[in-house]
Motif scaffolding. Structure first.
Motif, PDB file in Angstrom:
ATOM      1  N   ARG A  95       0.837  -1.214   0.000  1.00 50.72           N
ATOM      2  CA  ARG A  95       0.000   0.000   0.000  1.00 50.72           C
ATOM      3  C   ARG A  95       0.866   1.257   0.000  1.00 50.72           C
ATOM      4  N   LYS A  98       2.431   1.451  -3.529  1.00 48.98           N
ATOM      5  CA  LYS A  98       1.470   1.947  -4.519  1.00 48.98           C
ATOM      6  C   LYS A  98       1.276   3.463  -4.378  1.00 48.98           C
ATOM      7  N   ILE A 102       2.174   6.132  -7.460  1.00 44.25           N
ATOM      8  CA  ILE A 102       1.173   7.074  -7.976  1.00 44.25           C
ATOM      9  C   ILE A 102       1.730   8.491  -8.069  1.00 44.25           C
ATOM     10  N   THR A 121      -0.547  -5.872  -8.386  1.00 44.32           N
ATOM     11  CA  THR A 121      -1.048  -4.565  -7.941  1.00 44.32           C
ATOM     12  C   THR A 121       0.002  -3.486  -8.168  1.00 44.32           C
ATOM     13  N   CYS A 124       0.672  -3.055 -12.042  1.00 43.63           N
ATOM     14  CA  CYS A 124      -0.411  -2.285 -12.686  1.00 43.63           C
ATOM     15  C   CYS A 124      -0.364  -0.810 -12.292  1.00 43.63           C
ATOM     16  N   ALA A 125      -0.019  -0.528 -11.040  1.00 42.01           N
ATOM     17  CA  ALA A 125       0.087   0.869 -10.603  1.00 42.01           C
ATOM     18  C   ALA A 125       1.175   1.588 -11.396  1.00 42.01           C
ATOM     19  N   ASP A 128      -0.100   2.164 -14.982  1.00 43.10           N
ATOM     20  CA  ASP A 128      -1.052   3.273 -15.011  1.00 43.10           C
ATOM     21  C   ASP A 128      -0.339   4.618 -14.886  1.00 43.10           C
ATOM     22  N   ARG A 129       0.659   4.681 -13.991  1.00 42.52           N
ATOM     23  CA  ARG A 129       1.372   5.948 -13.776  1.00 42.52           C
ATOM     24  C   ARG A 129       2.181   6.344 -15.001  1.00 42.52           C
TER      25      ARG A 129
END
Length: 134
Positions: A95, A98, A102, A121, A124-125, A128-129
């Motif tokens: 957490r 991530k 971000i 997780t 993918c983070a 996406d970033r």
């Protein structure tokens, strides 16, 4: 020094002026709370008022409550600390990682995460970033 000099001084806090020394004292108290308060909620509230990047990084890496660590990561602005948490897994909690990813801007570090990270997780983070930055 006259009588008006002693009694006529304006209260700096009341006028919305805070000296640098007062800010340092407040941050010192917040740092002590962030490190030693038994309640994670208290530590999170203290972290919210801290600006010292090195101290926030230490909290993100070492606090045993992921919420406190994540709150510290969210206060980080220096990319080298965010990269250490996101890419190098310094915080050891997905957490926190991530939250760092971000906010990362280093495309090379993000690509490294994409190429090497097995945790979906986190992978993918990073994907996406890097899309957001492109």
């Amino acid at each position: 020094m006259g009588l008006f000099d002693i009694f006529g001084k304006k209260d700096k806090k009341r006028n919305g002026i805070t000296s640098q020394n007062e800010n340092n004292t407040k941050e010192t108290v917040l740092k002590k709370t962030a490190k030693s308060a038994p309640n994670p909620q208290e530590r999170m509230q203290a972290v919210a008022g801290i600006t010292d990047q090195e101290f926030l990084y230490e909290i993100a890496v070492n606090d045993n409550d992921f919420g406190v660590g994540k709150a510290a990561v969210e206060r980080l602005t220096k990319q080298e600390y965010l990269t250490a948490v996101g890419k190098d897994n310094a915080a050891h909690d997905w957490r926190c990682r991530k939250a760092a990813i971000i906010r990362m801007t280093d495309k090379t570090a993000l690509q490294h995460i994409i190429d090497n990270e097995k945790d979906l997780t986190i992978n993918c983070a990073a994907k996406d970033r890097i899309k957001e930055l492109s």
